[in-house]
Write a protein that holds these residues in place. Sequence first.
Motif, short mmCIF file in Angstrom:
data_model
loop_
_atom_site.label_atom_id
_atom_site.label_comp_id
_atom_site.label_asym_id
_atom_site.label_seq_id
_atom_site.Cartn_x
_atom_site.Cartn_y
_atom_site.Cartn_z
N GLY A 177 0.79 -1.22 0.00
CA GLY A 177 0.00 0.00 0.00
C GLY A 177 0.82 1.27 0.00
N VAL A 324 -14.23 1.42 0.76
CA VAL A 324 -12.98 0.68 0.67
C VAL A 324 -12.97 -0.47 1.66
CG1 VAL A 324 -10.46 0.84 0.78
CG2 VAL A 324 -11.81 2.82 0.04
N ARG A 326 -10.22 -3.21 3.35
CA ARG A 326 -8.79 -3.47 3.53
C ARG A 326 -8.61 -4.68 4.44
NH1 ARG A 326 -4.84 1.41 2.81
NH2 ARG A 326 -3.65 -0.48 2.41
N ASP A 327 -7.42 -5.30 4.35
CA ASP A 327 -7.11 -6.38 5.28
C ASP A 327 -6.92 -5.80 6.67
OD1 ASP A 327 -3.67 -6.47 5.55
OD2 ASP A 327 -4.65 -5.20 4.08
N GLY A 330 -3.58 -4.21 7.51
CA GLY A 330 -3.21 -3.02 6.75
C GLY A 330 -1.94 -3.17 5.96
N PRO A 334 -5.64 -1.68 -0.94
CA PRO A 334 -7.08 -1.88 -0.77
C PRO A 334 -7.57 -3.11 -1.54
CG PRO A 334 -6.60 0.44 -1.08
CD PRO A 334 -5.30 -0.29 -1.28
#
Length: 414
Positions: A177, A324, A326-327, A330, A334
Amino acid sequence: MTLLWIALAVLVLPALWLLVTPLRRAASVSAAQRDVEANDRTTQQNLAIYRRRLASLEAAHERGDIDAARLEEDRLELERSLLEDTEHLERAPLKPAGSGKPAVPVVMVAVVLAGAFWYHHEGADGDLALYRVQQEVANDPNASLPVLIQRLEEQADRQPDNPNVWRSLFPLYRDSGRIDEATRALERLVELEGRQPWLLAELAQIRYFAAGREMTGEVQALVDEVLASEPAQPTVLGMLGIEAFESGDYQTAIDHWRRAIAGMDNPNTAEALREGIRVAQQRLGIDPEEADPAVAEGPGIPVRVRLADDLAGRLEGDTAVFVVARDLAGELPPLAVVRARLADLPMTVVLDDADAMAPMARLSQVDQARLMVRVSRSGQATPQPGDLVGTLEGVAVGDTDREPVEVVIDRVVE
């Protein structure tokens, strides 16, 4: 690296041995040559032939077969022939057998230095250092993705002109990311390797997603440059399909994605595009093609988004809204992104693999996700003060036919 130099030394030793081999044999070769020259009887043989032919000429003259003038002419011819034969038999004196010894160590050192110089300029010692770092991290049970990135960044400082370093860093930045770092790595790759279509396509894609799936002028310029040299470039076609899908032009999206799949060698990415084709066909009101049996309903999250009453009216209705997923850690980009307008709220959307930003980071890869909805005053994906947000943690990824989870936009970014 030590093992490399040991291996190179082992390879150099036979070459040095071959250099000294003629010198070791010089004494025996010199003795043999002297023996040949001492026992050479070619001159005696040529003289014997000359005498026989001269006697034959004199006998012919005595018999009256040739006159005195002819005898003198033939005798001069025999003497000329004898001189020519013996002239080529003259040899230069042999030099001592050890006369070349001082040059051998000089040549040996020159061979070693030339080999080291060539490898320094043409070898891949930088790639070996890069490989060693990757292996050390892979074999370290306590290593992690940030550790690998840090070690590779150290290599980037040591060898900034090695494209393989930046080629290794780019996907790690992207998958973590760290979009700005990934963009800089790609830009450095373009500087080192030239404006190759696949590099420009990756750069266009990452800038497109960084801009919140907006086809900016910079992104469009990259797309045009790529398509001018490679019209079937799959990365660009996949991105153009996303752009068409976002604008509601589902048939164009299907066309772009089909062309992208035809030139794609990544089965996971191809599967994600097939899923996108299926969704686009559904929105066109047609059944998915039977030719795509591998496309199936994937796991996802149905989400209902609404704005808290006390925040109503703060922003215009055409303000961009990003939904969004996300895991939880983080660590990935995304997993799914849907863009809408504030005027569309409240709304219900389904997040799944068709909404992935990158093929290697999809919602189906995780069991739970963190949802974040942001109303962006700037229209950009990067949070800005004054944006409105709402979050929901630990949402299960599963059947998309279930009851939607609700995310309330109830906070202002300071």
